[in-house]
Design a protein around this motif. Structure first.
Motif: not given
Length: 193
Positions: A45-58
């Motif tokens: 479980y990872e509480p903060n998924l925002l860094p992954f979301m941002q990395a996927l923009r590219e």
């Protein structure tokens, strides 16, 4: 270390000439670009998924550009959609990061159309089939452009992977004849009508 680790990319292109009626002069083209990506949060479980979301923009921008090329250019794209298949060691929320990362990138690449990007996501194993909804890029109520396309990869996603997919089409359903708002009648600037 990058949160985005792509194992493979698959491009699919369908040419639809007819659905039992008269043969079209030019086929409907439906293209799907799917990336198989390592899930950095598989099995935990990872509480903060925002860094992954941002990395996927590219990745979203790259897949969008590939689709536009497959369909013959920006002016040809009339419909779009997106989807994600999360491997069994992930959770549905890991696929939901694609709503912003894939949808944002696709809309930006297409010149910021106003209609929402239809979406589907699921959890599944290798070879899972996902039917991704399609809708008109400028107005969600264009009934002729409600459609689907298939996302599947024969060897993915593995338990610790996610299949992220974007889809675009050059038009609506072949021989659409059920009324509703026509693409030629779009007037609104809010993605609705």
């Amino acid at each position: 270390m990058s949160l985005m680790n792509v194992r493979k990319v698959k491009l699919d292109l369908e040419e639809v000439w007819h659905e039992g009626g008269a043969r079209l002069e030019e086929p409907l083209l439906v293209a799907v670009a799917t990336a198989i990506v390592a899930n950095p949060y598989a099995g935990r479980y990872e509480p903060n998924l925002l860094p992954f979301m941002q990395a996927l923009r590219e990745l979203g921008a790259d897949l969008s550009s590939r689709l536009i090329t497959q369909l013959g250019g920006l002016s040809k794209v009339e419909a779009y959609g997106k989807g994600a298949i999360v491997g069994e060691d992930g959770e549905l929320e890991h696929g939901a990061v694609w709503h912003e990362a894939g949808g944002w990138a696709m809309r930006e690449t297409l010149g910021d159309p106003k209609a929402m990007v239809p979406s589907a996501k699921t959890i599944g194993g290798v070879g899972t089939r996902l039917m991704v909804p399609l809708g008109h890029i400028h107005a969600s109520y264009v009934r002729s452009h409600y459609g689907t396309c298939e996302v599947t990869v024969w060897d993915g996603p593995r338990r610790n992977e996610i299949a992220f997919a974007l889809a675009m089409a050059t038009g609506g359903r072949v021989h659409a004849r059920l009324g509703g708002l026509r693409a030629s009648d779009i007037q609104g600037h809010d993605g609705l009508r």
